[in-house]
Design a protein around this motif. Structure first.
Motif, short mmCIF file in Angstrom:
data_model
loop_
_atom_site.label_atom_id
_atom_site.label_comp_id
_atom_site.label_asym_id
_atom_site.label_seq_id
_atom_site.Cartn_x
_atom_site.Cartn_y
_atom_site.Cartn_z
N UNK A 154 0.77 -1.30 0.04
CA UNK A 154 0.06 -0.10 -0.10
C UNK A 154 0.98 1.32 -0.01
N UNK A 155 1.94 1.28 0.87
CA UNK A 155 2.75 2.59 0.93
C UNK A 155 3.51 2.60 -0.30
N UNK A 156 3.86 1.47 -1.02
CA UNK A 156 4.58 1.54 -2.38
C UNK A 156 3.80 2.07 -3.53
N UNK B 126 1.74 6.66 -7.13
CA UNK B 126 0.67 7.14 -7.38
C UNK B 126 1.10 8.78 -7.44
N UNK B 127 1.76 9.07 -6.40
CA UNK B 127 2.18 10.51 -6.21
C UNK B 127 3.29 10.88 -7.45
N UNK B 128 4.14 9.85 -7.57
CA UNK B 128 5.12 10.19 -8.72
C UNK B 128 4.67 10.29 -10.04
N UNK B 129 3.22 9.44 -10.38
CA UNK B 129 2.93 9.41 -11.49
C UNK B 129 2.14 10.93 -11.57
N UNK B 130 1.53 11.21 -10.63
CA UNK B 130 0.51 12.52 -10.77
C UNK B 130 1.56 13.64 -10.95
N UNK C 117 12.31 14.16 -7.10
CA UNK C 117 13.52 13.66 -6.67
C UNK C 117 13.53 12.25 -5.71
N UNK C 118 14.27 11.46 -6.03
CA UNK C 118 14.17 10.36 -5.03
C UNK C 118 15.32 9.86 -4.46
N UNK C 119 15.40 9.41 -3.42
CA UNK C 119 16.47 9.01 -2.57
C UNK C 119 16.51 7.44 -2.42
N UNK C 120 16.90 6.65 -3.30
CA UNK C 120 16.67 5.41 -3.39
C UNK C 120 17.59 4.56 -2.47
N UNK C 121 18.03 5.03 -1.55
CA UNK C 121 18.70 4.13 -0.33
C UNK C 121 17.53 3.61 0.23
N UNK C 122 17.84 2.48 0.70
CA UNK C 122 16.79 1.63 1.53
C UNK C 122 17.23 0.85 2.58
N UNK C 123 16.38 0.30 3.50
CA UNK C 123 16.54 -0.36 4.49
C UNK C 123 16.21 -1.72 4.16
N UNK D 267 12.44 0.15 -9.37
CA UNK D 267 12.56 0.48 -10.73
C UNK D 267 11.24 1.38 -11.26
N UNK D 268 10.14 1.18 -10.78
CA UNK D 268 9.00 1.89 -11.39
C UNK D 268 8.95 3.03 -10.78
N UNK D 269 9.24 3.24 -9.58
CA UNK D 269 9.49 4.71 -9.04
C UNK D 269 10.33 5.36 -9.74
N UNK D 270 11.48 4.97 -9.80
CA UNK D 270 12.64 5.79 -10.57
C UNK D 270 12.48 5.89 -11.93
N UNK D 271 11.52 5.27 -12.73
CA UNK D 271 11.18 5.57 -14.19
C UNK D 271 10.68 7.23 -14.05
#
Length: 331
Positions: free
Chosen positions: A143-145, A150-154, A163-169, A184-188
């Motif tokens: 759900x969070x993903x 949806x925010x990026x697409x809007x 901007x996206x910080x792709x560092x993750x835990x 990958x879909x978010x980075x696109x």
């Protein structure tokens, strides 16, 4: 000034007093923090209209967290309420040879249990110039993903810079998906990516002989990406670090000199302060080198401040960027 929207989880931070170990502590200091919200609060202190989007429990704790953001100048009108609980993290601050420790408790948090349909991104992003996300939030749940995507697409539909910080835990991904399945879909849809060679390879399977080649190959896979940014920390001890940054802009790599940070008061949130400084610089200066240096200076200054939030003026950061690091008393 610009309107910058950030999206991500905010946690209650419970930290041991001073440099106490968890085993020694008989009380914990309370504040609130989240990577993307830290970006918003720093930018708000520099005069930008910032709005943070998240989901809190409908409880005194959730309302306290919202008021914390409001206190730091962040627009909280798009925060929604629901879900079972507040996410929490525990911090033990290290010193000298002893590293800091963080323990997360964020399973089934309010944001992790979000339904993406709860957010009207077209309305949230009205009049916005910038949208920022980070890889920690989509690690929480599908759900969070989906809400982040949806925010990026809007933002893309509205031609808003992303901007996206792709560092993750890695230890947060517990809902059956890996970073390589989701990011990958978010980075696109992202213009400016904060990443290093290692996580570009880990997430996307994209490699290169050096940072430049990795960035070039990332751009080939994701044409929307226009800049890739990374920081380099040299850790001399838990309380003494050197910090610099790199920015690939499609044609060349810019680099800052090291800033010597000694002693460190609180390094948590330093990366968020860097991102805030970079965003401010890219919006305010027609000079990528200056913007990158402003980001590193902002991060260095954050290391001297307790808590996750960078509380500063533009003038204070600019003074550090220009080399004024003596710490002499101002009268």
């Amino acid at each position: 000034m610009s309107k910058i929207v950030t999206f991500g989880e905010v946690l209650m931070r419970l930290s041991t007093p001073g440099f106490s170990r968890f085993e020694q502590a008989r009380q914990l200091d309370v504040t609130y923090a989240g990577g993307e919200a830290n970006v918003a609060s720093a930018l708000a202190y520099w005069g930008h209209h910032t709005a943070h989007v998240t989901r809190f429990p409908d409880s005194p704790i959730g309302r306290s967290a919202a008021q914390y953001l409001h206190f730091h100048g962040v627009d909280i009108s798009n925060i929604i309420y629901g879900g079972p609980r507040m996410a929490v993290y525990f911090l033990e601050t290290g010193a000298a040879l002893r590293a800091s420790q963080i323990v997360y408790d964020r399973v089934n948090s309010s944001l992790a249990t979000i339904d993406p349909s709860e957010l009207n991104w077209d309305e949230i992003l009205k009049d916005a110039n910038w949208f920022h996300w980070a890889g920690i939030t989509p690690a929480l749940s599908q759900g969070a993903a989906d809400a982040c995507l949806a925010g990026i697409e809007a933002a893309r539909r509205k031609e808003i810079t992303v901007s996206g910080d792709i560092f993750y835990r890695a230890n947060l991904w517990k809902y059956g998906k890996k970073p390589s399945d989701v990011l990958p879909a978010l980075t696109a849809g992202t213009d400016i990516v904060i990443a290093n060679r290692e996580n570009i390879k880990e997430i996307f399977g994209i490699d290169g002989n050096d940072f430049i080649e990795s960035c070039v190959n990332l751009k080939k896979a994701f044409p929307q990406v226009s800049r890739v940014v990374d920081t380099k920390r040299t850790s001399i001890s838990a309380t003494h670090n050197l910090l610099r940054a790199y920015l690939w802009n499609g044609t060349s790599v810019l680099e800052t000199p090291d800033i010597d940070i000694n002693p460190i008061v609180d390094r948590v949130g330093g990366g968020d302060a860097f991102i805030a400084g970079l965003i401010h610089g890219l919006i305010s200066f027609n000079d990528e080198q200056k913007a990158l240096e402003f980001g590193v200076a902002a991060s260095a200054l954050k290391h001297t401040i307790e808590g996750d939030a960078l509380i500063s003026t533009v003038a204070e950061v600019e003074a550090i960027r220009q080399g004024e690091t003596s710490g002499r008393i101002r009268r």
